[in-house]
Design an enzyme around this catalytic site. Structure first.
Site, short mmCIF file in Angstrom:
data_model
loop_
_atom_site.label_atom_id
_atom_site.label_comp_id
_atom_site.label_asym_id
_atom_site.label_seq_id
_atom_site.Cartn_x
_atom_site.Cartn_y
_atom_site.Cartn_z
N CYS A 174 2.44 -9.48 -10.99
CA CYS A 174 1.40 -8.64 -11.61
C CYS A 174 1.63 -7.16 -11.27
O CYS A 174 2.68 -6.62 -11.53
CB CYS A 174 0.03 -9.16 -11.19
N HIS A 175 0.64 -6.52 -10.66
CA HIS A 175 0.75 -5.11 -10.30
C HIS A 175 1.57 -4.87 -9.04
O HIS A 175 1.83 -3.73 -8.67
CB HIS A 175 -0.64 -4.49 -10.14
#
Length: 193
Positions: free
Chosen positions: A119-120
């Site tokens: 993800c991030h």
């Protein structure tokens, strides 16, 4: 199989599933996992956030659990670890401002040790400047950032993971089964039934 020693870089508002699930799953198969956060010590907690996909144009965010750190950031030496895990959430946007975090990531990249980011979490890899000529996935909103630093963003479904040599990436927590399975392959972990 010898147990691997894995470092996990976290911070406040790390995505709940993306820290809890790999932390527990990697230990379940016999690996040692040390979770650290800049400016925090063993026994301290980080707050987590639960991100979900509920039909809006982006994910929603709700309070998660408290996650207890089991190692002290200032005391770890990346040379002592076989692999690195970087969960997503909002933590990556600020831990990437820490110079030592970037040096730690650069050590794993330079030594070609396994790195799993989701993800991030890829924001930390971008800030550490380790994605040049690498292909990876991430939360789709980060795709252009990957391309801007000389990497190649690979758009895959939210349930999939992508491997490029030592780097294992995925868009978000729905990919856990694929992401962790591929990371175990890169680690050389064999599970027999």
């Amino acid at each position: 199989m010898a147990a691997k020693k894995i470092l996990m870089l976290v911070g406040d508002y790390v995505e709940d599933y993306e820290v809890m699930v790999p932390f527990q799953a990697l230990q379940m198969v016999g690996h040692v996992v040390h979770a650290v956060c800049p400016d925090k010590k063993v026994g301290f907690i980080v707050k987590t956030a639960i991100h979900d996909f509920e039909g809006a144009q982006t994910y929603s965010e709700k309070p998660g659990h408290n996650f207890q750190l089991n190692a002290t950031f200032d005391e770890i030496d990346p040379k002592d670890y076989d692999a690195l895990v970087i969960p997503g959430g909002r933590a990556p946007e600020y831990i990437r401002l820490n110079k030592r975090v970037l040096e730690i990531v650069q050590h794993f990249a330079t030594e070609n040790k396994p790195i799993a980011a989701i993800c991030h979490g890829i924001q930390v890899l971008i800030a550490a400047d380790v994605l040049k000529d690498k292909s990876c996935s991430a939360y789709p909103a980060i795709g252009s950032d990957i391309n801007c630093v000389g990497g190649k963003y690979v758009p895959i479904s939210v349930e999939e993971a992508y491997v490029d040599d030592n780097l294992v990436t995925a868009p978000a927590w729905p990919a856990h089964s694929q992401w962790l399975s591929k990371f175990l392959d890169v680690l050389g972990t064999k599970i027999t039934l």
